[in-house]
Design a protein around this motif. Structure first.
Motif, PDB file in Angstrom:
ATOM      1  N   ARG A 166     -16.835 -40.833  -5.746  1.00  0.00           N
ATOM      2  CA  ARG A 166     -16.799 -40.210  -4.418  1.00  0.00           C
ATOM      3  C   ARG A 166     -15.637 -40.770  -3.592  1.00  0.00           C
ATOM      4  O   ARG A 166     -14.985 -40.036  -2.849  1.00  0.00           O
ATOM      5  CB  ARG A 166     -18.118 -40.484  -3.680  1.00  0.00           C
ATOM      6  CG  ARG A 166     -18.153 -39.841  -2.309  1.00  0.00           C
ATOM      7  CD  ARG A 166     -19.355 -40.250  -1.507  1.00  0.00           C
ATOM      8  NE  ARG A 166     -19.422 -39.551  -0.236  1.00  0.00           N
ATOM      9  CZ  ARG A 166     -20.337 -39.773   0.693  1.00  0.00           C
ATOM     10  NH1 ARG A 166     -21.285 -40.671   0.480  1.00  0.00           N
ATOM     11  NH2 ARG A 166     -20.334 -39.108   1.819  1.00  0.00           N
ATOM     12  N   THR A 167     -15.367 -42.071  -3.741  1.00  0.00           N
ATOM     13  CA  THR A 167     -14.299 -42.683  -2.952  1.00  0.00           C
ATOM     14  C   THR A 167     -12.977 -42.745  -3.720  1.00  0.00           C
ATOM     15  O   THR A 167     -11.912 -42.784  -3.126  1.00  0.00           O
ATOM     16  CB  THR A 167     -14.686 -44.100  -2.507  1.00  0.00           C
ATOM     17  OG1 THR A 167     -15.116 -44.839  -3.654  1.00  0.00           O
ATOM     18  CG2 THR A 167     -15.813 -44.055  -1.496  1.00  0.00           C
ATOM     19  N   ASP A 168     -13.062 -42.790  -5.050  1.00  0.00           N
ATOM     20  CA  ASP A 168     -11.842 -42.844  -5.854  1.00  0.00           C
ATOM     21  C   ASP A 168     -12.116 -42.225  -7.228  1.00  0.00           C
ATOM     22  O   ASP A 168     -12.947 -42.737  -7.983  1.00  0.00           O
ATOM     23  CB  ASP A 168     -11.383 -44.302  -6.032  1.00  0.00           C
ATOM     24  CG  ASP A 168      -9.943 -44.388  -6.517  1.00  0.00           C
ATOM     25  OD1 ASP A 168      -9.536 -43.552  -7.347  1.00  0.00           O
ATOM     26  OD2 ASP A 168      -9.224 -45.291  -6.062  1.00  0.00           O
ATOM     27  N   LYS A 169     -11.419 -41.136  -7.523  1.00  0.00           N
ATOM     28  CA  LYS A 169     -11.678 -40.406  -8.777  1.00  0.00           C
ATOM     29  C   LYS A 169     -11.358 -41.251 -10.011  1.00  0.00           C
ATOM     30  O   LYS A 169     -11.808 -40.949 -11.118  1.00  0.00           O
ATOM     31  CB  LYS A 169     -10.847 -39.116  -8.818  1.00  0.00           C
ATOM     32  CG  LYS A 169     -11.221 -38.106  -7.760  1.00  0.00           C
ATOM     33  CD  LYS A 169     -12.643 -37.629  -7.908  1.00  0.00           C
ATOM     34  CE  LYS A 169     -13.043 -36.633  -6.828  1.00  0.00           C
ATOM     35  NZ  LYS A 169     -14.507 -36.462  -6.739  1.00  0.00           N
ATOM     36  N   ARG A 170     -10.585 -42.315  -9.813  1.00  0.00           N
ATOM     37  CA  ARG A 170     -10.257 -43.161 -10.968  1.00  0.00           C
ATOM     38  C   ARG A 170     -11.484 -43.861 -11.517  1.00  0.00           C
ATOM     39  O   ARG A 170     -11.446 -44.429 -12.617  1.00  0.00           O
ATOM     40  CB  ARG A 170      -9.178 -44.171 -10.579  1.00  0.00           C
ATOM     41  CG  ARG A 170      -7.788 -43.573 -10.465  1.00  0.00           C
ATOM     42  CD  ARG A 170      -6.780 -44.551  -9.953  1.00  0.00           C
ATOM     43  NE  ARG A 170      -6.980 -44.838  -8.546  1.00  0.00           N
ATOM     44  CZ  ARG A 170      -6.170 -45.592  -7.810  1.00  0.00           C
ATOM     45  NH1 ARG A 170      -5.105 -46.135  -8.356  1.00  0.00           N
ATOM     46  NH2 ARG A 170      -6.411 -45.799  -6.532  1.00  0.00           N
ATOM     47  N   LEU A 211     -12.467 -54.250 -18.122  1.00  0.00           N
ATOM     48  CA  LEU A 211     -13.079 -54.878 -16.946  1.00  0.00           C
ATOM     49  C   LEU A 211     -12.343 -54.643 -15.620  1.00  0.00           C
ATOM     50  O   LEU A 211     -12.987 -54.282 -14.621  1.00  0.00           O
ATOM     51  CB  LEU A 211     -13.259 -56.382 -17.205  1.00  0.00           C
ATOM     52  CG  LEU A 211     -14.051 -57.146 -16.152  1.00  0.00           C
ATOM     53  CD1 LEU A 211     -14.923 -58.225 -16.787  1.00  0.00           C
ATOM     54  CD2 LEU A 211     -13.135 -57.789 -15.121  1.00  0.00           C
ATOM     55  N   PRO A 212     -11.009 -54.820 -15.544  1.00  0.00           N
ATOM     56  CA  PRO A 212     -10.367 -54.688 -14.222  1.00  0.00           C
ATOM     57  C   PRO A 212     -10.617 -53.344 -13.546  1.00  0.00           C
ATOM     58  O   PRO A 212     -10.957 -53.295 -12.365  1.00  0.00           O
ATOM     59  CB  PRO A 212      -8.880 -54.900 -14.543  1.00  0.00           C
ATOM     60  CG  PRO A 212      -8.881 -55.730 -15.780  1.00  0.00           C
ATOM     61  CD  PRO A 212     -10.039 -55.256 -16.571  1.00  0.00           C
ATOM     62  N   ASN A 213     -10.464 -52.237 -14.291  1.00  0.00           N
ATOM     63  CA  ASN A 213     -10.678 -50.927 -13.668  1.00  0.00           C
ATOM     64  C   ASN A 213     -12.142 -50.692 -13.329  1.00  0.00           C
ATOM     65  O   ASN A 213     -12.470 -50.116 -12.283  1.00  0.00           O
ATOM     66  CB  ASN A 213     -10.179 -49.812 -14.592  1.00  0.00           C
ATOM     67  CG  ASN A 213      -8.664 -49.718 -14.586  1.00  0.00           C
ATOM     68  OD1 ASN A 213      -8.011 -50.249 -13.691  1.00  0.00           O
ATOM     69  ND2 ASN A 213      -8.101 -49.071 -15.584  1.00  0.00           N
TER      70      ASN A 213
END
Length: 511
Positions: free
Chosen positions: A166-170, A245-247
């Motif tokens: 919702r806040t970031d499609k990534r 993990l980072p993403n």
């Protein structure tokens, strides 16, 4: 005093080993059946709180009376599934249930901002399933059951991460990458379990350990060991298997990141410890020089490489994600030393880093709520606008560095002691050196919060109490466990002793 208490369940308290998993497991579908957003949170909170209380009771019982063995349905192992609780998993059980309970009040405001209303009931269902899976992985004494619970937690985690879209499609890409890497890890793990079963004819961990002790290892068991270590290495984000993990941590909703960062990788490391020490036995690890000479270099690489990457991040959440990879390096370094002090350091750091990182990710979530993002440029000057939130972040940051008086110092100090005990002076210096890198990336956050001016038009507006109280509980815990180490060090030492004695040693020695 008996070393191992086989449960003949007569009262409700005798069923605690299964109730700790069963309560949240039944609550998860209940939230869907009722279908009410208002009731989903109270159901989830009551279930998590019940699991936390049960975990406390189980830890106290284990420290007082020794190992608990619970046969599900009265079917004795190895025919039936056994839940087996010793100091090691009782300690991890306490961490997971405590974090799972404390994060829930935080979710009330956090998910309103980050998750669409129609998905909020589903969020609590997935949260409870993830919580159930993690508890189940910790409590079970059956190798295949570990895989089943691992999948329950993983599948729900993929959904939880994707809810950040919702806040970031990534978040969708991050969830997909996590799914791919998690599936590869699970496949390696289940293949390893298959090799174990082929070699021993049983899936009960105590029985497998007994077989290995009596018959020794062979090529099939060594192959099983390799598959299990790689599989769990992926799940635990061991460097260089950390790419998911980072993403995942950056784009997941803040409440999800707070929960996962403090529990999911810790549970995966617990599984590594369980298989390495209580199933394959310490003698096997001493013979496998690869454990010491492969694991320790990778741990040191993680401590420095991930910390260096964290220094150059411009996003607070992403910086914390890389910091987590570095902190996992400390835990692996303790495990690789194959000594009681090293294992104690690893276990107590597993706990201390869990509470520290939960506090930090909760703090970032509160900043995101008011600023709209976690980039440093977005949170400049927030120390003036959100003083309570920012100060809690500073306290947790000091624990991340390992400043005396905080929980992070205790575990790093024990780790340094473990290195000196074995004459590994360069390792002790490496621990101190990588902590200096932590000073740099934590200082960047403090500088951003307090030494820059907030954007024009900003007024002082703190995070809601439902976010502040859990944040300060976790920040306070980093100070509490930095001053009073009785519980953490006693439980960690008991867990380390138990692991180094293995299943067989624990029984024989009367631990």
């Amino acid at each position: 005093m008996s070393a191992e208490a086989l449960h003949t369940a007569r009262t409700l308290s005798d069923h605690l080993p299964i109730l700790v998993v069963l309560v949240p497991f039944l609550a998860a579908p209940l939230t869907v059946l009722i279908g009410s957003r208002r009731l989903a949170w109270p159901i989830a909170f009551c279930a998590a709180l019940a699991s936390f209380i049960i975990s406390v009771l189980l830890l106290l019982r284990v420290l007082d009376s020794g190992v608990i063995s619970y046969a599900i349905g009265g079917w004795l192992p190895p025919l039936g599934i056994e839940y087996r609780i010793d100091a090691a998993n009782a300690f991890v059980l306490l961490l997971v249930s405590a974090i799972g309970t404390i994060v829930l009040p935080y979710t009330i405001q956090s998910i309103k901002n980050e998750i669409t209303p129609r998905h909020q009931t589903l969020f609590y269902t997935m949260y409870l399933l993830c919580f159930t899976g993690l508890l189940g992985v910790v409590v079970t004494g059956d190798a295949f059951n570990v895989f089943v619970f691992l999948e329950i937690s993983s599948l729900s985690t993929y959904v939880l991460v994707a809810m950040g879209s919702r806040t970031d499609k990534r978040a969708l890409t991050a969830a997909y990458d996590y799914l791919i890497m998690g599936t590869i890890g699970a496949t390696f793990f289940v293949i390893g379990i298959g090799f174990l079963y082929a070699a021993t004819g049983t899936l009960n961990m105590a029985d497998i350990a007994r077989y290995i002790q009596e018959h020794g290892t062979n090529r099939t068991l060594e192959t099983a060991f390799a598959f299990i270590v790689v599989g769990m290495g992926l799940k635990a984000a061991v460097y260089p298997l950390h790419l998911w993990l980072p993403n995942a941590y950056t784009y997941a909703p803040s409440a999800v990141t707070s929960f996962l960062a403090a529990t999911a990788t810790k549970v995966a490391i617990y599984v590594l410890l369980r298989f390495m020490f209580t199933i394959f036995q310490p003698d096997f690890l001493f013979e496998m020089h690869a454990v010491r000479w492969v694991m320790m270099p990778l741990a040191i690489l993680a401590m420095f490489a991930a910390s260096l990457i964290a220094v150059f991040q411009s996003d607070f959440k992403r910086m914390l994600a890389y910091s987590s990879i570095a902190q996992i390096g400390y835990i692996l370094l303790g495990i690789g030393m194959l000594s009681t002090t090293g294992l104690t350091a690893a276990i107590v750091h597993l706990f201390n880093h869990g509470i520290t990182k939960a506090a930090l990710f909760m703090g970032v979530g509160a900043l995101v709520l008011r600023s709209g993002g976690s980039f440093y440029a977005k949170i400049e000057g927030m120390g003036k606008a959100m003083p309570f939130t920012s100060f809690a972040i500073v306290i947790a940051g000091l624990s991340l560095i390992g400043v005396p008086g905080t929980a992070g110092f205790i575990s790093k100090w024990v780790l340094v002691q473990a290195a000196i005990e074995q004459g590994y002076w360069p390792l002790a210096l490496a621990i101190v050196g990588s902590s200096l890198l932590a000073i740099i990336y934590v200082w960047r956050v403090i500088e951003t919060l307090y030494m820059k001016q907030p954007a024009e038009g900003w007024t002082r507006q703190e995070a809601p109490l439902t976010m502040l109280v859990p944040l300060w509980i976790m920040a306070g815990a980093t100070v509490w466990f930095g001053v009073d180490t009785d519980l953490t060090m006693t439980a960690a030492r008991a867990a380390a002793d138990g692991l180094l004695h293995g299943f067989m040693g624990g029984v024989a020695s009367g631990n």
